[in-house]
Design an enzyme around this catalytic site. Structure first.
Site, PDB file in Angstrom:
ATOM      1  N   GLY A  13       0.843  -1.204   0.000  1.00 48.12           N
ATOM      2  CA  GLY A  13       0.000   0.000   0.000  1.00 48.12           C
ATOM      3  C   GLY A  13       0.868   1.240   0.000  1.00 48.12           C
ATOM      4  O   GLY A  13       1.820   1.327   0.775  1.00 48.12           O
ATOM      5  N   ARG A  23      13.448   9.978  -3.465  1.00 47.13           N
ATOM      6  CA  ARG A  23      14.309  11.123  -3.815  1.00 47.13           C
ATOM      7  C   ARG A  23      15.603  11.098  -2.978  1.00 47.13           C
ATOM      8  O   ARG A  23      16.708  11.298  -3.500  1.00 47.13           O
ATOM      9  CB  ARG A  23      13.522  12.411  -3.555  1.00 47.13           C
ATOM     10  CG  ARG A  23      14.323  13.685  -3.657  1.00 47.13           C
ATOM     11  CD  ARG A  23      13.396  14.857  -3.313  1.00 47.13           C
ATOM     12  NE  ARG A  23      14.074  16.132  -3.300  1.00 47.13           N
ATOM     13  CZ  ARG A  23      14.674  16.633  -2.235  1.00 47.13           C
ATOM     14  NH1 ARG A  23      14.716  15.953  -1.103  1.00 47.13           N
ATOM     15  NH2 ARG A  23      15.251  17.824  -2.309  1.00 47.13           N
ATOM     16  N   VAL A  25      16.988   8.515  -1.493  1.00 46.60           N
ATOM     17  CA  VAL A  25      17.845   7.373  -1.870  1.00 46.60           C
ATOM     18  C   VAL A  25      18.630   7.732  -3.137  1.00 46.60           C
ATOM     19  O   VAL A  25      19.859   7.546  -3.207  1.00 46.60           O
ATOM     20  CB  VAL A  25      16.986   6.101  -2.093  1.00 46.60           C
ATOM     21  CG1 VAL A  25      17.803   4.982  -2.733  1.00 46.60           C
ATOM     22  CG2 VAL A  25      16.376   5.622  -0.778  1.00 46.60           C
ATOM     23  N   ARG A  74       1.318  -5.352  -5.152  1.00 48.34           N
ATOM     24  CA  ARG A  74       1.528  -6.511  -4.283  1.00 48.34           C
ATOM     25  C   ARG A  74       1.641  -7.701  -5.227  1.00 48.34           C
ATOM     26  O   ARG A  74       0.660  -8.091  -5.837  1.00 48.34           O
ATOM     27  CB  ARG A  74       0.336  -6.674  -3.333  1.00 48.34           C
ATOM     28  CG  ARG A  74       0.204  -5.527  -2.320  1.00 48.34           C
ATOM     29  CD  ARG A  74      -0.937  -5.782  -1.355  1.00 48.34           C
ATOM     30  NE  ARG A  74      -0.964  -4.799  -0.284  1.00 48.34           N
ATOM     31  CZ  ARG A  74      -1.791  -3.754  -0.229  1.00 48.34           C
ATOM     32  NH1 ARG A  74      -2.683  -3.570  -1.184  1.00 48.34           N
ATOM     33  NH2 ARG A  74      -1.752  -2.903   0.772  1.00 48.34           N
ATOM     34  N   ASP A 105       5.168  -4.568   6.117  1.00 46.37           N
ATOM     35  CA  ASP A 105       5.700  -5.886   6.507  1.00 46.37           C
ATOM     36  C   ASP A 105       5.817  -6.854   5.320  1.00 46.37           C
ATOM     37  O   ASP A 105       6.787  -7.620   5.245  1.00 46.37           O
ATOM     38  CB  ASP A 105       4.917  -6.501   7.671  1.00 46.37           C
ATOM     39  CG  ASP A 105       3.423  -6.555   7.415  1.00 46.37           C
ATOM     40  OD1 ASP A 105       2.975  -6.059   6.361  1.00 46.37           O
ATOM     41  OD2 ASP A 105       2.701  -7.099   8.264  1.00 46.37           O
ATOM     42  N   THR A 127       4.146   2.890   5.808  1.00 44.57           N
ATOM     43  CA  THR A 127       2.759   2.417   5.764  1.00 44.57           C
ATOM     44  C   THR A 127       1.925   3.312   6.668  1.00 44.57           C
ATOM     45  O   THR A 127       2.344   3.613   7.800  1.00 44.57           O
ATOM     46  CB  THR A 127       2.608   0.945   6.210  1.00 44.57           C
ATOM     47  OG1 THR A 127       1.219   0.715   6.506  1.00 44.57           O
ATOM     48  CG2 THR A 127       3.417   0.566   7.418  1.00 44.57           C
ATOM     49  N   ASP A 129      -0.476   2.527   8.270  1.00 45.21           N
ATOM     50  CA  ASP A 129      -0.923   1.774   9.453  1.00 45.21           C
ATOM     51  C   ASP A 129       0.044   1.927  10.636  1.00 45.21           C
ATOM     52  O   ASP A 129      -0.324   1.639  11.770  1.00 45.21           O
ATOM     53  CB  ASP A 129      -1.049   0.277   9.120  1.00 45.21           C
ATOM     54  CG  ASP A 129      -2.177  -0.008   8.141  1.00 45.21           C
ATOM     55  OD1 ASP A 129      -2.939   0.928   7.835  1.00 45.21           O
ATOM     56  OD2 ASP A 129      -2.291  -1.162   7.685  1.00 45.21           O
ATOM     57  N   ASP A 131       2.396   0.089  11.562  1.00 47.16           N
ATOM     58  CA  ASP A 131       2.370  -1.176  12.305  1.00 47.16           C
ATOM     59  C   ASP A 131       3.615  -2.030  12.120  1.00 47.16           C
ATOM     60  O   ASP A 131       3.554  -3.252  12.217  1.00 47.16           O
ATOM     61  CB  ASP A 131       1.118  -1.989  11.928  1.00 47.16           C
ATOM     62  CG  ASP A 131       1.085  -2.372  10.451  1.00 47.16           C
ATOM     63  OD1 ASP A 131       1.888  -1.819   9.678  1.00 47.16           O
ATOM     64  OD2 ASP A 131       0.273  -3.233  10.082  1.00 47.16           O
ATOM     65  N   ARG A 173      -6.242  -2.687   8.699  1.00 44.76           N
ATOM     66  CA  ARG A 173      -6.804  -4.033   8.614  1.00 44.76           C
ATOM     67  C   ARG A 173      -6.434  -4.862   9.841  1.00 44.76           C
ATOM     68  O   ARG A 173      -7.240  -5.568  10.390  1.00 44.76           O
ATOM     69  CB  ARG A 173      -6.277  -4.719   7.348  1.00 44.76           C
ATOM     70  CG  ARG A 173      -7.262  -5.674   6.780  1.00 44.76           C
ATOM     71  CD  ARG A 173      -6.960  -6.171   5.391  1.00 44.76           C
ATOM     72  NE  ARG A 173      -5.730  -5.774   4.777  1.00 44.76           N
ATOM     73  CZ  ARG A 173      -5.587  -5.581   3.471  1.00 44.76           C
ATOM     74  NH1 ARG A 173      -6.622  -5.715   2.671  1.00 44.76           N
ATOM     75  NH2 ARG A 173      -4.428  -5.257   2.953  1.00 44.76           N
ATOM     76  N   ALA A 188     -13.125  11.415  20.057  1.00 47.18           N
ATOM     77  CA  ALA A 188     -14.138  10.385  19.776  1.00 47.18           C
ATOM     78  C   ALA A 188     -14.809   9.892  21.061  1.00 47.18           C
ATOM     79  O   ALA A 188     -14.183   9.858  22.127  1.00 47.18           O
ATOM     80  CB  ALA A 188     -13.484   9.206  19.065  1.00 47.18           C
ATOM     81  N   ARG A 255      -4.752   7.574   2.079  1.00 51.94           N
ATOM     82  CA  ARG A 255      -3.436   7.185   1.555  1.00 51.94           C
ATOM     83  C   ARG A 255      -2.845   8.224   0.612  1.00 51.94           C
ATOM     84  O   ARG A 255      -1.693   8.081   0.170  1.00 51.94           O
ATOM     85  CB  ARG A 255      -3.546   5.824   0.851  1.00 51.94           C
ATOM     86  CG  ARG A 255      -3.750   4.654   1.793  1.00 51.94           C
ATOM     87  CD  ARG A 255      -2.766   3.528   1.542  1.00 51.94           C
ATOM     88  NE  ARG A 255      -2.824   3.043   0.201  1.00 51.94           N
ATOM     89  CZ  ARG A 255      -3.299   1.848  -0.164  1.00 51.94           C
ATOM     90  NH1 ARG A 255      -3.766   1.021   0.760  1.00 51.94           N
ATOM     91  NH2 ARG A 255      -3.277   1.480  -1.409  1.00 51.94           N
TER      92      ARG A 255
END
Ligand code: F6P
Length: 329
Positions: A13, A23, A25, A74, A105, A127, A129, A131, A173, A188, A255
């Site tokens: 993703g 850039r 790198v 992917r 991951d 990412t 996420d 995560d 996810r 919230a 995203r």
């Protein structure tokens, strides 16, 4: 062995800030006299030899652009041994002395596979996420969180006018870092995350009831996609109490967009460090942030680490919505 030529790819993703990283790198490599090839469409591009040589100007005006100029994918084929062998052949054919892979991951598992075939590879976590457990920070999280916060602030205006309940689904996810961070930032009423199975009555209905008793007139429920669907939760709320919630799925909006300063700077530093590591002869490492600085960790060890939404965040959220004090009284 002196590095002469490296490759860079983005996979999985996409995340805002990937371009800033590519850039960095490219420019760090060229700064050290190392040629740099962009591999398009992640590992699929490595299998198919879909590559382009990059110069300083190839990455001009990209630091501020969302998405990835190298495209992302992917690749199912890369999960097979045959696919991996083809990718390794491309690396050898192009004479790549190392590769920098930018992603989550799945991307790092791909890096591990390449490394087993003797390809020098460095991973950079990117990412929304957030995560990847071995790093405190993944490129893209800050931009995605701020995008979601901005959208939910707008929702709140109309919810407040109509004294409504909103159920907002954010990405994630398997991980609730984005949902929890965004939930805290928007105030919230409840946040549902995949890591912590929720009890609908206690974690949603009871929180709304308590907030109502305290005089609140609108309610914001933030759900990470992995915790359940916003539509289902809204329906269950409607079936249980006298509210008619509106559903918003933020989806892939999160995203995209111009990366924040935090994402650009982290991406630039991590891209720079990845090339430095390759130059030092290191391989199978992932660049991580730790307590304000940067470290590199073995990819296998990094993937085995576990990090979850913190108890403290859950406690803070409860305190902000007043639910704990009512229970205790
Ligand atoms: O990149 C991570 C992520 O955005 C997850 O939060 C989400 O579940 C998934 O990717 C969606 O992926 P896709 O691009 O396949 O829709």
């Amino acid at each position: 062995m002196a590095m002469k030529r490296i490759g860079v790819l983005t996979s999985g993703g996409d995340a805002p800030g990937m371009n800033a990283c590519v850039r960095a790198v490219v420019r760090t490599a060229l700064y050290h006299g190392i040629e740099c090839y962009g591999i398009r469409r992640g590992y699929a591009g490595l299998i198919n030899g879909d590559v382009v040589q990059l110069n300083e100007r190839s990455v001009s005006h990209t630091i501020n652009r969302g998405g990835t100029i190298l495209y992302s994918a992917r690749s199912k084929e890369f999960m097979t041994e045959e696919g991996q062998r083809k990718a390794v052949s491309t690396c050898k054919f192009l004479g790549l002395d190392g590769i920098v892979v930018i992603g989550g991951d799945g991307t790092f598992r791909g890096a591990q596979a390449l490394s087993k075939y003797g390809i020098n590879v460095i991973g950079i976590p990117a990412t929304i996420d957030n995560d990847i457990s071995c790093t405190n920070y993944c490129i893209g999280f800050d931009t995605a969180a701020n995008t979601a916060i901005d959208c939910i602030d707008k929702l709140r205006d109309t919810m407040q006018s109509h004294e409504r309940c909103s159920v907002v689904e954010v990405m994630g996810r398997h991980a609730g870092f984005l949902a929890m961070y965004v939930g805290l930032a928007v105030g919230a009423t409840a946040v549902l995350v995949p890591e912590d199975p929720f009890d609908f009555e206690q974690d949603v209905i009871e929180k709304i009831r308590r907030a109502k008793l305290k005089g609140f007139t609108h309610f914001m429920i933030v759900v990470a996609e992995g915790a359940g669907s916003a539509a289902d939760i809204a329906k269950r709320i409607k079936d249980t109490i006298d509210l008619d919630p509106r559903v918003t799925v933020l989806g892939h909006i999160q995203r995209g967009g111009t990366p924040t300063g935090r994402d650009r700077v982290n991406a630039t530093k991590m891209g720079y460090l990845a090339v430095q590591l390759l130059k030092e002869g290191k391989t199978n490492r992932v660049v991580c942030t730790r307590e304000g600085g940067y470290v590199d960790v073995d990819i296998e060890e990094g993937l085995a680490m576990k990090r979850s939404v913190q108890e403290m965040e859950i406690d803070v959220l409860d305190a902000m919505t007043g639910s704990i004090s009512l229970t205790d009284n």
